[in-house]
Design a protein around this motif. Structure first.
Motif, PDB file in Angstrom:
ATOM      1  N   ALA A   1      -2.853  -0.316 -13.375  1.00  0.00           N
ATOM      2  CA  ALA A   1      -2.936   0.809 -12.443  1.00  0.00           C
ATOM      3  C   ALA A   1      -2.026   0.596 -11.245  1.00  0.00           C
ATOM      4  O   ALA A   1      -1.351   1.526 -10.785  1.00  0.00           O
ATOM      5  CB  ALA A   1      -4.386   1.013 -11.992  1.00  0.00           C
ATOM      6  N   VAL A   2      -1.985  -0.621 -10.711  1.00  0.00           N
ATOM      7  CA  VAL A   2      -1.148  -0.912  -9.545  1.00  0.00           C
ATOM      8  C   VAL A   2       0.330  -0.818  -9.906  1.00  0.00           C
ATOM      9  O   VAL A   2       1.125  -0.156  -9.217  1.00  0.00           O
ATOM     10  CB  VAL A   2      -1.468  -2.308  -8.977  1.00  0.00           C
ATOM     11  CG1 VAL A   2      -0.489  -2.670  -7.860  1.00  0.00           C
ATOM     12  CG2 VAL A   2      -2.903  -2.361  -8.456  1.00  0.00           C
ATOM     13  N   LEU A   3       0.740  -1.474 -10.992  1.00  0.00           N
ATOM     14  CA  LEU A   3       2.158  -1.505 -11.364  1.00  0.00           C
ATOM     15  C   LEU A   3       2.669  -0.123 -11.748  1.00  0.00           C
ATOM     16  O   LEU A   3       3.814   0.230 -11.436  1.00  0.00           O
ATOM     17  CB  LEU A   3       2.375  -2.496 -12.501  1.00  0.00           C
ATOM     18  CG  LEU A   3       2.244  -3.970 -12.114  1.00  0.00           C
ATOM     19  CD1 LEU A   3       2.312  -4.852 -13.350  1.00  0.00           C
ATOM     20  CD2 LEU A   3       3.316  -4.380 -11.114  1.00  0.00           C
ATOM     21  N   LEU A   4       1.851   0.669 -12.411  1.00  0.00           N
ATOM     22  CA  LEU A   4       2.298   2.022 -12.759  1.00  0.00           C
ATOM     23  C   LEU A   4       2.385   2.907 -11.527  1.00  0.00           C
ATOM     24  O   LEU A   4       3.271   3.762 -11.443  1.00  0.00           O
ATOM     25  CB  LEU A   4       1.370   2.629 -13.815  1.00  0.00           C
ATOM     26  CG  LEU A   4       1.632   2.153 -15.240  1.00  0.00           C
ATOM     27  CD1 LEU A   4       0.484   2.502 -16.161  1.00  0.00           C
ATOM     28  CD2 LEU A   4       2.942   2.756 -15.778  1.00  0.00           C
ATOM     29  N   GLN A   5       1.501   2.728 -10.553  1.00  0.00           N
ATOM     30  CA  GLN A   5       1.617   3.518  -9.327  1.00  0.00           C
ATOM     31  C   GLN A   5       2.971   3.277  -8.670  1.00  0.00           C
ATOM     32  O   GLN A   5       3.672   4.232  -8.288  1.00  0.00           O
ATOM     33  CB  GLN A   5       0.495   3.171  -8.351  1.00  0.00           C
ATOM     34  CG  GLN A   5       0.640   3.912  -7.005  1.00  0.00           C
ATOM     35  CD  GLN A   5      -0.538   3.723  -6.084  1.00  0.00           C
ATOM     36  OE1 GLN A   5      -1.642   3.425  -6.526  1.00  0.00           O
ATOM     37  NE2 GLN A   5      -0.324   3.900  -4.783  1.00  0.00           N
ATOM     38  N   PHE A   6       3.380   2.017  -8.563  1.00  0.00           N
ATOM     39  CA  PHE A   6       4.666   1.721  -7.948  1.00  0.00           C
ATOM     40  C   PHE A   6       5.834   2.028  -8.878  1.00  0.00           C
ATOM     41  O   PHE A   6       6.862   2.565  -8.441  1.00  0.00           O
ATOM     42  CB  PHE A   6       4.717   0.250  -7.522  1.00  0.00           C
ATOM     43  CG  PHE A   6       3.891  -0.056  -6.310  1.00  0.00           C
ATOM     44  CD1 PHE A   6       4.075   0.646  -5.129  1.00  0.00           C
ATOM     45  CD2 PHE A   6       2.923  -1.039  -6.349  1.00  0.00           C
ATOM     46  CE1 PHE A   6       3.311   0.370  -4.007  1.00  0.00           C
ATOM     47  CE2 PHE A   6       2.158  -1.331  -5.232  1.00  0.00           C
ATOM     48  CZ  PHE A   6       2.355  -0.620  -4.057  1.00  0.00           C
ATOM     49  N   GLY A   7       5.707   1.702 -10.157  1.00  0.00           N
ATOM     50  CA  GLY A   7       6.798   1.944 -11.090  1.00  0.00           C
ATOM     51  C   GLY A   7       7.145   3.405 -11.235  1.00  0.00           C
ATOM     52  O   GLY A   7       8.323   3.789 -11.238  1.00  0.00           O
ATOM     53  N   VAL A   8       6.143   4.252 -11.327  1.00  0.00           N
ATOM     54  CA  VAL A   8       6.376   5.695 -11.425  1.00  0.00           C
ATOM     55  C   VAL A   8       7.069   6.201 -10.166  1.00  0.00           C
ATOM     56  O   VAL A   8       8.004   7.010 -10.226  1.00  0.00           O
ATOM     57  CB  VAL A   8       5.041   6.436 -11.671  1.00  0.00           C
ATOM     58  CG1 VAL A   8       5.212   7.945 -11.500  1.00  0.00           C
ATOM     59  CG2 VAL A   8       4.509   6.129 -13.073  1.00  0.00           C
ATOM     60  N   ALA A   9       6.633   5.718  -8.997  1.00  0.00           N
ATOM     61  CA  ALA A   9       7.246   6.154  -7.738  1.00  0.00           C
ATOM     62  C   ALA A   9       8.706   5.732  -7.661  1.00  0.00           C
ATOM     63  O   ALA A   9       9.577   6.520  -7.262  1.00  0.00           O
ATOM     64  CB  ALA A   9       6.460   5.589  -6.559  1.00  0.00           C
ATOM     65  N   LEU A  10       9.011   4.479  -8.027  1.00  0.00           N
ATOM     66  CA  LEU A  10      10.391   4.007  -7.974  1.00  0.00           C
ATOM     67  C   LEU A  10      11.286   4.748  -8.961  1.00  0.00           C
ATOM     68  O   LEU A  10      12.486   4.926  -8.710  1.00  0.00           O
ATOM     69  CB  LEU A  10      10.429   2.505  -8.280  1.00  0.00           C
ATOM     70  CG  LEU A  10       9.837   1.561  -7.231  1.00  0.00           C
ATOM     71  CD1 LEU A  10       9.819   0.135  -7.762  1.00  0.00           C
ATOM     72  CD2 LEU A  10      10.607   1.642  -5.921  1.00  0.00           C
ATOM     73  N   ALA A  11      10.711   5.204 -10.076  1.00  0.00           N
ATOM     74  CA  ALA A  11      11.484   5.929 -11.086  1.00  0.00           C
ATOM     75  C   ALA A  11      11.682   7.396 -10.727  1.00  0.00           C
ATOM     76  O   ALA A  11      12.343   8.130 -11.473  1.00  0.00           O
ATOM     77  CB  ALA A  11      10.791   5.818 -12.445  1.00  0.00           C
ATOM     78  N   GLY A  12      11.133   7.827  -9.593  1.00  0.00           N
ATOM     79  CA  GLY A  12      11.273   9.225  -9.198  1.00  0.00           C
ATOM     80  C   GLY A  12      10.461  10.157 -10.071  1.00  0.00           C
ATOM     81  O   GLY A  12      10.761  11.354 -10.172  1.00  0.00           O
ATOM     82  N   MET A  13       9.410   9.647 -10.688  1.00  0.00           N
ATOM     83  CA  MET A  13       8.537  10.448 -11.535  1.00  0.00           C
ATOM     84  C   MET A  13       7.251  10.772 -10.781  1.00  0.00           C
ATOM     85  O   MET A  13       7.088  10.380  -9.629  1.00  0.00           O
ATOM     86  CB  MET A  13       8.256   9.710 -12.850  1.00  0.00           C
ATOM     87  CG  MET A  13       9.526   9.457 -13.649  1.00  0.00           C
ATOM     88  SD  MET A  13       9.243   8.508 -15.153  1.00  0.00           S
ATOM     89  CE  MET A  13      10.951   8.145 -15.630  1.00  0.00           C
ATOM     90  N   VAL A  14       6.371  11.506 -11.414  1.00  0.00           N
ATOM     91  CA  VAL A  14       5.146  11.984 -10.763  1.00  0.00           C
ATOM     92  C   VAL A  14       3.944  11.368 -11.464  1.00  0.00           C
ATOM     93  O   VAL A  14       3.764  11.543 -12.678  1.00  0.00           O
ATOM     94  CB  VAL A  14       5.049  13.521 -10.806  1.00  0.00           C
ATOM     95  CG1 VAL A  14       3.778  13.997 -10.111  1.00  0.00           C
ATOM     96  CG2 VAL A  14       6.283  14.146 -10.159  1.00  0.00           C
ATOM     97  N   LEU A  15       3.143  10.648 -10.705  1.00  0.00           N
ATOM     98  CA  LEU A  15       1.936  10.025 -11.253  1.00  0.00           C
ATOM     99  C   LEU A  15       0.812  11.054 -11.327  1.00  0.00           C
ATOM    100  O   LEU A  15       0.583  11.808 -10.372  1.00  0.00           O
ATOM    101  CB  LEU A  15       1.509   8.858 -10.368  1.00  0.00           C
ATOM    102  CG  LEU A  15       0.351   8.002 -10.889  1.00  0.00           C
ATOM    103  CD1 LEU A  15       0.805   7.170 -12.089  1.00  0.00           C
ATOM    104  CD2 LEU A  15      -0.182   7.096  -9.786  1.00  0.00           C
ATOM    105  N   VAL A  16       0.108  11.061 -12.457  1.00  0.00           N
ATOM    106  CA  VAL A  16      -1.061  11.931 -12.637  1.00  0.00           C
ATOM    107  C   VAL A  16      -2.249  11.024 -12.941  1.00  0.00           C
ATOM    108  O   VAL A  16      -2.567  10.757 -14.104  1.00  0.00           O
ATOM    109  CB  VAL A  16      -0.842  12.951 -13.771  1.00  0.00           C
ATOM    110  CG1 VAL A  16      -2.035  13.908 -13.864  1.00  0.00           C
ATOM    111  CG2 VAL A  16       0.449  13.726 -13.556  1.00  0.00           C
TER     112      VAL A  16
END
Length: 531
Positions: free
Chosen positions: A83-98
């Protein structure tokens, strides 16, 4: 202050504007500092600031190998490293976390994935007995946009890509997350949350708490809500402290506070109640705590006293919504006791507040009105739902919260009820929160919720649902005498129902709609003598 309207300016000279900036700041200022500790039944793992940035970039690279910037990436995960790594990874990739509650049922999960247009979902293999990954695979066949279902078993290493890539430039007003409200009726709405909103809110939250940099924050709040992933993940990032992420289990949380000398504990009122009920609390060394933070529902002064006595640290209670990135008003730990015990404090930086009369004009100090909020860090609206957006946010940019509040001359606000929850009996208005405060002040009552039951003569009758203290029995006659000594006669509950627990939403708010349904459907709740 002549009228109840305030605008607290945003913090000046803060160069960090997007989530990646704040992570980069932590890695630059203290690369070897322990930044995140994730605690699961399988593994306890610590990331330094530099290590977290490196792994988040590798997660972003893996996402960019399969999706374009702007893609919606859903998670259905318990608190843990993924959960932590995807929150940051999605943000760095310019994508939108749902982020979606891993305890969601099929229709709820399908609604969130369909409305958001998610291209991928990372779902827990097993979330406290709920097969989130199985549900995701089941609904995927009905969702053309959903191309990938990833089963997460706790192996966070599988998220990383073995090559580096150029990360996109992310605009501050770009969409960072779509979070779904936990409404008690109707389909959940997708709240749009921007990068700048998350950054500004977590910065203002950290500043109001006022702790020095460093320390240890223990956070059992779910990361699929703003309390967990904005105030927790991002607030701790600004603090550059060790952020202990753990799924809530009372004995484990108390152990972690003691073991890691926690300086801040974040927990909803229901979770604090469960912690205080544990026998281990008497043996736990909680002396390191400097602040206990809570929110999600109003709390009584008596509850504040219980928490502060149990944890020997000041309790601060925020007013926040998903629409406000989790926090809009908050006391400081150093505020006088009356402010901390009876109010949700003053507006955070970058927040406008108005206590509005029915005509929409600012109320006078001490006058009850609807709480309106405004500011660039608040949501721009609900995803793909212009009607709901227009109903909640007026042309002047004010978010109408539906909460009733009172502001004092110093700008501190006290929440006194909900517009839609107000009980109307015999031509009089009754605030459920006021009655609940009187009910829970009785030593036999642990929790209470008050609703109106329809009545032809009186419009509504006041009904109280109560959870007794362990080992206590509910005596309606005694509770009625207790309340009559504290409330006007028309506010005293006319019927009582004992429950083992109050029905709660996923974000630990009382489901008043369910209690109203129970009250309306059960003739035994009707009193023999009218008020």
């Amino acid at each position: 202050m002549q009228r109840c309207e305030l605008l607290t300016p945003a913090a000046a000279d803060v160069p960090e504007q997007v989530i990646g900036d704040v992570l980069g700041r932590a890695a630059r200022l203290g690369p070897a500092d322990p930044l995140v500790r994730t605690v699961t039944p399988h593994e306890e793992r610590v990331w330094t600031a530099a290590g977290l940035l490196a792994d988040a970039e590798r997660v972003a690279a893996g996402l960019l190998a399969r999706h374009d910037p702007g893609a919606r990436i859903a998670t259905c995960l318990v608190n843990g490293p993924e959960a932590v790594l995807l929150q940051f990874g999605v943000a760095l990739a310019g994508m939108v976390l749902v982020p979606v509650n891993p305890r969601s049922r099929g229709p709820e999960l399908e609604h969130a994935l369909r409305l958001s247009g998610a291209e991928a979902v990372y779902a827990a293999e097993d979330a406290a007995g709920d097969p989130a990954a199985d549900l995701a695979a089941e609904v995927a066949g009905r969702l053309p946009a959903l191309r990938e279902v990833h089963r997460c078993t706790g192996d966070w290493r599988a998220l990383r890509h073995d090559r580096t890539v150029d990360l996109p430039t992310v605009p501050p007003q770009g969409l960072a997350q779509i979070q779904f409200t936990s409404g008690t009726t109707g389909r959940a709405k997708g709240v749009q949350i921007t990068h700048s909103g998350m950054v500004a809110t977590s910065h203002a939250f950290r500043d109001r708490i006022g702790l020095p940099e460093g320390g240890v924050w223990v956070n059992p709040m779910p990361l699929f809500h703003t309390a967990g992933n904005v105030l927790g993940v991002m607030g701790a990032l600004w603090q550059r402290c060790e952020h202990v992420v753990v799924a809530f289990e009372p004995a484990r949380v108390l152990e972690l506070i003691t073991q890691h000398r926690a300086t801040l504990l974040s927990a909803a009122p229901t979770l604090l109640d469960l912690l205080m009920a544990r026998p281990e609390i008497g043996q736990a060394d909680l002396s390191s705590l400097r602040v206990v933070f809570t929110g999600g529902q109003t709390v009584s002064p008596g509850f504040v006293d219980r928490v502060e006595s149990a944890f020997a640290a000041p309790l601060i209670t925020t007013f926040g919504m998903t629409e406000t990135c989790g926090s809009a008003l908050l006391p400081a730990p150093t505020d006088p006791d009356p402010v901390r015990r009876t109010t949700v404090g003053r507006p955070l930086a970058g927040t406008g507040v108005r206590i509005a009369t029915p005509d929409g004009v600012p109320a006078a100090p001490g006058e009850v009105g609807e709480l309106w909020l405004r500011g660039e860090r608040l949501t721009p609206g609900y995803y793909r739902d212009p009607e709901a957006t227009a109903a909640a946010i007026d042309p002047g940019g004010w978010l109408h919260t539906g909460d009733l509040a009172v502001m004092d001359a110093a700008g501190a606000c006290r929440i006194v009820g909900r517009l839609k929850d107000m009980i109307k009996t015999g031509g009089e208005n009754v605030s459920p929160e006021e009655v609940e405060e009187a009910v829970v002040s009785h030593p036999s009552v642990a929790r209470a919720a008050v609703v109106g039951a329809p009545d032809e003569r009186w419009g509504e009758l006041v009904v109280a649902f109560v959870v007794p203290e362990p080992g206590a029995a509910i005596d309606p006659a005694e509770l009625e005498r207790h309340c009559r000594a504290r409330l006007s006669p028309f506010k005293v509950p006319r019927a009582w129902r004992a429950l083992e627990e109050l029905p709660m939403t996923a974000s630990t708010k009382v489901q008043r709609a369910e209690l109203r349904r129970m009250a309306a459907a059960d003739p035994a709740l009707r009193p023999a003598v009218a008020p």
